[in-house]
Design a protein around this motif. Sequence first.
Motif, PDB file in Angstrom:
ATOM      1  N   THR A   1       0.835  -1.193   0.000  1.00 14.18           N
ATOM      2  CA  THR A   1       0.000   0.000   0.000  1.00 14.18           C
ATOM      3  C   THR A   1       0.877   1.254   0.000  1.00 14.18           C
ATOM      4  N   VAL A   2       0.630   2.125  -0.946  1.00 15.13           N
ATOM      5  CA  VAL A   2       1.417   3.348  -1.087  1.00 15.13           C
ATOM      6  C   VAL A   2       1.100   4.311   0.052  1.00 15.13           C
ATOM      7  N   VAL A   3       2.156   4.706   0.817  1.00 15.77           N
ATOM      8  CA  VAL A   3       1.974   5.671   1.904  1.00 15.77           C
ATOM      9  C   VAL A   3       2.668   7.001   1.599  1.00 15.77           C
ATOM     10  N   ASP A   4       3.480   7.039   0.569  1.00 19.64           N
ATOM     11  CA  ASP A   4       4.144   8.261   0.119  1.00 19.64           C
ATOM     12  C   ASP A   4       4.601   8.005  -1.309  1.00 19.64           C
ATOM     13  N   TYR A   5       4.621   9.052  -2.144  1.00 21.40           N
ATOM     14  CA  TYR A   5       5.026   8.826  -3.528  1.00 21.40           C
ATOM     15  C   TYR A   5       5.399  10.141  -4.201  1.00 21.40           C
ATOM     16  N   SER A   6       6.108   9.997  -5.318  1.00 24.70           N
ATOM     17  CA  SER A   6       6.393  11.114  -6.220  1.00 24.70           C
ATOM     18  C   SER A   6       6.416  10.525  -7.619  1.00 24.70           C
ATOM     19  N   SER A   7       6.876  11.279  -8.584  1.00 29.36           N
ATOM     20  CA  SER A   7       6.949  10.766  -9.957  1.00 29.36           C
ATOM     21  C   SER A   7       8.053   9.725 -10.117  1.00 29.36           C
ATOM     22  N   THR A   8       8.940   9.608  -9.138  1.00 31.81           N
ATOM     23  CA  THR A   8      10.092   8.713  -9.276  1.00 31.81           C
ATOM     24  C   THR A   8      10.134   7.580  -8.266  1.00 31.81           C
ATOM     25  N   HIS A   9       9.277   7.630  -7.240  1.00 31.61           N
ATOM     26  CA  HIS A   9       9.372   6.598  -6.202  1.00 31.61           C
ATOM     27  C   HIS A   9       8.036   6.460  -5.470  1.00 31.61           C
ATOM     28  N   TYR A  10       7.923   5.397  -4.673  1.00 34.20           N
ATOM     29  CA  TYR A  10       6.840   5.280  -3.695  1.00 34.20           C
ATOM     30  C   TYR A  10       7.384   4.582  -2.457  1.00 34.20           C
ATOM     31  N   SER A  11       6.731   4.822  -1.343  1.00 35.86           N
ATOM     32  CA  SER A  11       7.095   4.167  -0.090  1.00 35.86           C
ATOM     33  C   SER A  11       5.916   3.350   0.409  1.00 35.86           C
ATOM     34  N   ALA A  12       6.216   2.257   1.105  1.00 35.26           N
ATOM     35  CA  ALA A  12       5.184   1.382   1.658  1.00 35.26           C
ATOM     36  C   ALA A  12       5.721   0.751   2.927  1.00 35.26           C
ATOM     37  N   ASP A  13       4.812   0.377   3.801  1.00 34.45           N
ATOM     38  CA  ASP A  13       5.191  -0.307   5.037  1.00 34.45           C
ATOM     39  C   ASP A  13       5.040  -1.820   4.841  1.00 34.45           C
ATOM     40  N   VAL A  14       6.080  -2.540   5.221  1.00 34.11           N
ATOM     41  CA  VAL A  14       6.101  -3.999   5.098  1.00 34.11           C
ATOM     42  C   VAL A  14       6.021  -4.589   6.494  1.00 34.11           C
ATOM     43  N   SER A  15       4.988  -5.381   6.740  1.00 33.85           N
ATOM     44  CA  SER A  15       4.762  -5.927   8.087  1.00 33.85           C
ATOM     45  C   SER A  15       5.726  -7.069   8.394  1.00 33.85           C
ATOM     46  N   ALA A  16       5.829  -7.388   9.667  1.00 30.47           N
ATOM     47  CA  ALA A  16       6.654  -8.517  10.099  1.00 30.47           C
ATOM     48  C   ALA A  16       6.180  -9.813   9.443  1.00 30.47           C
ATOM     49  N   GLU A  17       4.859  -9.950   9.269  1.00 25.82           N
ATOM     50  CA  GLU A  17       4.292 -11.142   8.609  1.00 25.82           C
ATOM     51  C   GLU A  17       4.791 -11.257   7.183  1.00 25.82           C
ATOM     52  N   THR A  18       4.795 -10.137   6.461  1.00 25.89           N
ATOM     53  CA  THR A  18       5.283 -10.144   5.074  1.00 25.89           C
ATOM     54  C   THR A  18       6.770 -10.451   5.028  1.00 25.89           C
ATOM     55  N   LEU A  19       7.525  -9.893   5.949  1.00 26.76           N
ATOM     56  CA  LEU A  19       8.965 -10.169   5.996  1.00 26.76           C
ATOM     57  C   LEU A  19       9.228 -11.653   6.251  1.00 26.76           C
ATOM     58  N   ARG A  20       8.329 -12.279   7.028  1.00 27.67           N
ATOM     59  CA  ARG A  20       8.507 -13.692   7.373  1.00 27.67           C
ATOM     60  C   ARG A  20       8.243 -14.613   6.203  1.00 27.67           C
ATOM     61  N   TYR A  21       7.270 -14.260   5.355  1.00 27.89           N
ATOM     62  CA  TYR A  21       6.797 -15.210   4.346  1.00 27.89           C
ATOM     63  C   TYR A  21       7.131 -14.819   2.902  1.00 27.89           C
ATOM     64  N   THR A  22       7.928 -13.782   2.710  1.00 30.91           N
ATOM     65  CA  THR A  22       8.319 -13.379   1.361  1.00 30.91           C
ATOM     66  C   THR A  22       9.825 -13.143   1.311  1.00 30.91           C
ATOM     67  N   GLY A  23      10.300 -12.802   0.124  1.00 35.20           N
ATOM     68  CA  GLY A  23      11.721 -12.539  -0.037  1.00 35.20           C
ATOM     69  C   GLY A  23      12.171 -11.195   0.487  1.00 35.20           C
ATOM     70  N   PHE A  24      11.242 -10.380   0.990  1.00 34.40           N
ATOM     71  CA  PHE A  24      11.612  -9.036   1.433  1.00 34.40           C
ATOM     72  C   PHE A  24      12.675  -9.053   2.530  1.00 34.40           C
ATOM     73  N   ALA A  25      12.704 -10.083   3.320  1.00 35.93           N
ATOM     74  CA  ALA A  25      13.693 -10.159   4.395  1.00 35.93           C
ATOM     75  C   ALA A  25      15.122 -10.169   3.840  1.00 35.93           C
ATOM     76  N   ASP A  26      15.287 -10.607   2.590  1.00 39.72           N
ATOM     77  CA  ASP A  26      16.624 -10.719   1.994  1.00 39.72           C
ATOM     78  C   ASP A  26      16.942  -9.585   1.028  1.00 39.72           C
ATOM     79  N   TYR A  27      15.990  -8.687   0.769  1.00 40.95           N
ATOM     80  CA  TYR A  27      16.248  -7.609  -0.173  1.00 40.95           C
ATOM     81  C   TYR A  27      17.202  -6.581   0.426  1.00 40.95           C
ATOM     82  N   ARG A  28      17.971  -5.962  -0.446  1.00 45.74           N
ATOM     83  CA  ARG A  28      18.922  -4.942  -0.052  1.00 45.74           C
ATOM     84  C   ARG A  28      18.722  -3.711  -0.916  1.00 45.74           C
ATOM     85  N   VAL A  29      19.285  -2.583  -0.504  1.00 43.10           N
ATOM     86  CA  VAL A  29      19.245  -1.387  -1.347  1.00 43.10           C
ATOM     87  C   VAL A  29      19.878  -1.734  -2.698  1.00 43.10           C
TER      88      VAL A  29
END
Length: 221
Positions: free
Chosen positions: A50-78
């Motif tokens: 869910t988009v919580v902030d955005y511009s023409s070049t980016h968006y920000s979203a909050d990732v829950s602990a549940e999502t971090l547990r069950y997806t690859g987001f826990a391993d993503y890096r900048v």
Amino acid sequence: MFTGIISAVGHIQSLEKRGDDMRVTVAVGKLPMHDVALGDSIATNGVCLTVVDYSSTHYSADVSAETLRYTGFADYRVGSRVNLEKALAANGRLGGHIVSGHVDGVGTVTRVIDHTKYVEIWVKAPDSLAKYIAHKGSITTDGVSLTVNQVNGAEFMLWVIPHTLEETVIGDYKVGTKINLEVDLIARYLERLLQGEHAAKPTGSSIDEAFLAEHGFLNKK
């Protein structure tokens, strides 16, 4: 709701820990942002955010602990590249298949074989997902709608054409790559429907061979 047809490839711009959760900011690449509003959904490597902030070049979203547990987001890096798709408009074209953006588990690439006109990719899914993966059925890998071409236990094979390799992060796959998997939504509902009145029983009740035989889905010997 999404279609599994990727619109752009972006990359992780920043990751900010917030307790057990995380705020992620994604640089959107060529994804058009003119029609995005706060609260909109954008599938990010197949994860509905869910988009919580955005511009023409980016968006920000909050990732829950549940999502971090069950997806690859826990391993993503900048800098990690991610597939992007905005939610399907009611008058849009369903070009792939029905995708919810709710990842069922993380698979691992086991083989990548280069052919003249396509790449053959084998993925090992979690054992718990094997029953939902069918030959010629649909599966979502990092948000991409693909067709399963072979199945061997919990391992399945995909044929990926050059266009898809160029326009998604699948072109980055190598042996050992972790990928988000979402099984066919219809298979999920069908499993629940087959439980009938047993669906109301506490967690732990499940469809097994005895249940199928009792309800006439298997021939009794």
